[in-house]
Design an enzyme around this catalytic site. Structure first.
Site, PDB file in Angstrom:
ATOM      1  N   GLU A 114       0.793  -1.224   0.000  1.00 36.14           N
ATOM      2  CA  GLU A 114       0.000   0.000   0.000  1.00 36.14           C
ATOM      3  C   GLU A 114       0.831   1.282   0.000  1.00 36.14           C
ATOM      4  O   GLU A 114       0.822   2.044   0.987  1.00 36.14           O
ATOM      5  CB  GLU A 114      -0.949   0.009   1.210  1.00 36.14           C
ATOM      6  CG  GLU A 114      -1.885  -1.187   1.261  1.00 36.14           C
ATOM      7  CD  GLU A 114      -2.935  -1.067   2.387  1.00 36.14           C
ATOM      8  OE1 GLU A 114      -2.833  -0.135   3.196  1.00 36.14           O
ATOM      9  OE2 GLU A 114      -3.850  -1.898   2.417  1.00 36.14           O
ATOM     10  N   GLU A 120      -5.231  -8.775   1.298  1.00 31.01           N
ATOM     11  CA  GLU A 120      -5.841  -8.477   2.590  1.00 31.01           C
ATOM     12  C   GLU A 120      -7.320  -8.240   2.393  1.00 31.01           C
ATOM     13  O   GLU A 120      -7.733  -7.590   1.424  1.00 31.01           O
ATOM     14  CB  GLU A 120      -5.268  -7.204   3.253  1.00 31.01           C
ATOM     15  CG  GLU A 120      -3.862  -7.315   3.764  1.00 31.01           C
ATOM     16  CD  GLU A 120      -3.355  -6.008   4.379  1.00 31.01           C
ATOM     17  OE1 GLU A 120      -4.196  -5.191   4.828  1.00 31.01           O
ATOM     18  OE2 GLU A 120      -2.136  -5.822   4.401  1.00 31.01           O
TER      19      GLU A 120
END
Ligand code: FCB
Length: 457
Positions: free
Chosen positions: A169, A358
């Protein structure tokens, strides 16, 4: 009679769970480890909601063998974890801390011995503090040193680890760390944010060939947190705001990674609003960033709903008190968004394959008197998102696997221990692990390579 619908996944579908070094390891100053920006940030008063730190976290650095047994008991086929950069290179570069490498070496062997495939994330936010002191991600040399880190780790583990993630991220590294100030290193500075976007992406592109060289046959990718952006109305203002939000959240990362350069509307917006020129881009950078990868990993929790009339532009808490179902993070629960996102990403950018690296939910349900943790809301969340993932596969998306966030409750960054995402409960006083009902459900779903979905009607 209502018949539950059976959802089955492709034979080679990978079922895993994910964690990150700073969130679980503890041992922040043990075994020759250097200080990271998260050590510094969490130990600065006022930065973490509950005043906690990751100094001990889940004590995984000591308890890793028991944790591997736990993973095996849950039938996990894969485990995604990250490497603490300052545990390997305490000074950020140069001298290697062999004890740090040994820790991950034994972890990898332990996983393989239990039939669990290791997915390694190199950067999950714990930059060595010394590199921050030299300028951190806004500074170009940090991208160069990242390649050294990738080289050192993949030389040691690359014979056994065959799945590599460069960054987790980069949006969070750049925006939460440098624009909103809620993550380490805690700046609120648009110029630093833009430069961090570029240098994280550049370091990714530079590391890809190094990982391939040190780890023959490896699959290499990056993990983003793209989100579906929708607007409550089709008014010009809402549509415009949604397009810009999509640019800042999604296209700013996806376009350069897939060879399209930085999106011009975002570059224009950032320069007109913040006076930031993209003058940190040097010749050859965009080609490096667009290095072909084997997969795109996506972390998905919620979607963004734009409602300019009600002033709702916050990426997560879009419309407050709107009666929508939300997790304890305040994030809307909207599983169809995963299907929309997967299809958009694949049909627009054509990554070679995708992983959900995730997905999960924060609910604080704890053990009852008998020690059982009934977290049916989490179980439903995971089940419904997996069902949407299956729909995307049916639509032609090459989705190769799913990792639940997270294996166990852990240090949730600026929220400290107040948010629990685990399928396993952690008692932070005793470090006892208690699988929640969602963990047993997930274990059985893995065994059956699928699950039953109740008839909604
Ligand atoms: C993601 C992070 C992960 C965890 C979840 C809840 O953005 O990658 O470490 O904090 O959110």
């Amino acid at each position: 009679m209502k018949v539950p619908k059976q959802i089955t996944f492709p034979q080679d579908f990978i079922w895993g769970a994910a964690t990150a070094a700073y969130q679980i390891e503890g041992a922040w100053d043990v075994g020759g480890k250097g200080e990271s920006i998260w050590d510094r940030f969490s130990q600065t008063p006022g930065k973490i909601a509950d005043g906690s730190t990751g100094n001990v976290a889940c004590d995984h650095h000591q308890r890793w063998e028991d944790d591997l047994d736990l993973m095996q008991s849950l039938n996990l086929g894969a485990y995604r974890f990250s490497i603490s950069w300052p545990r390997i290179l305490p000074a950020g570069r140069g001298a290697v801390n062999e004890a740090g490498l040994d820790f991950y070496d034994q972890l990898v062997d332990g996983l393989l011995a239990r039939g669990i495939r290791p997915f390694v994330t190199l950067y999950h936010w714990d930059l060595p503090q010394v590199l921050e002191d030299e300028g951190g991600w806004p500074a170009r040399p940090t991208a160069e040193v990242f390649v050294e880190f990738a080289d050192v780790v993949s030389r040691r583990l690359g014979d056994r680890v065959k799945d590599w993630v460069t960054h987790n991220e980069p949006w969070c590294t750049a925006f939460l760390g440098h624009m909103f100030g809620v993550h380490a290193p805690g700046y609120q500075d648009a110029a630093k944010t833009a430069a961090s976007v570029h240098h994280t992406l550049l370091s990714h592109g530079w590391a890809v060939p190094v990982l391939r060289q040190n780890s023959p046959g490896a699959r290499v990718g990056i993990v983003l947190n793209p989100m579906e952006v929708v607007s409550t109305t089709q008014s010009e203002a809402d549509l415009r705001a949604a397009a810009l939000q999509d640019g800042l959240t999604n296209r700013l990362f996806l376009d350069p990674l897939y060879g399209r350069g930085y999106p011009s509307d975002v570059v224009e917006y950032v320069s007109s609003q913040n006076g930031v020129a993209f003058d940190f881009v040097e010749p050859g950078d965009m080609d490096a960033i667009a290095a072909p990868t084997d997969f795109l990993g996506i972390n998905m929790y919620t979607r963004i709903v734009i409602d300019t009339k009600n002033g709702a532009r916050d990426p997560f808490q879009s419309v407050i008190d709107d009666g929508k179902e939300r997790t304890e993070m305040g994030w809307e629960v909207y599983p169809p968004s995963l299907y929309n996102l997967l299809c958009r990403l694949y049909f627009d950018y054509k990554p070679a394959s995708l992983f959900i690296t995730e997905n999960g939910a924060s609910y604080s349900d704890g053990p009852d008197a008998a020690g059982r943790v009934d977290d049916s809301r989490r179980q439903t969340y995971i089940r419904d998102h997996l069902a949407q993932a299956r729909r995307a596969i049916d639509a032609g998306v090459p989705l190769a696997g799913y990792f639940v966030w997270s294996l166990m409750d852990n240090f949730e960054w600026s929220h400290g221990y107040s948010q629990r995402f685990g399928i396993v409960w952690v008692d932070y006083e005793t470090q006892q692990r208690i699988p929640k009902d969602s963990a047993f459900w997930y274990r059985d779903a893995i065994a059956n390579n699928g699950f039953a979905l109740p008839d909604p009607s």
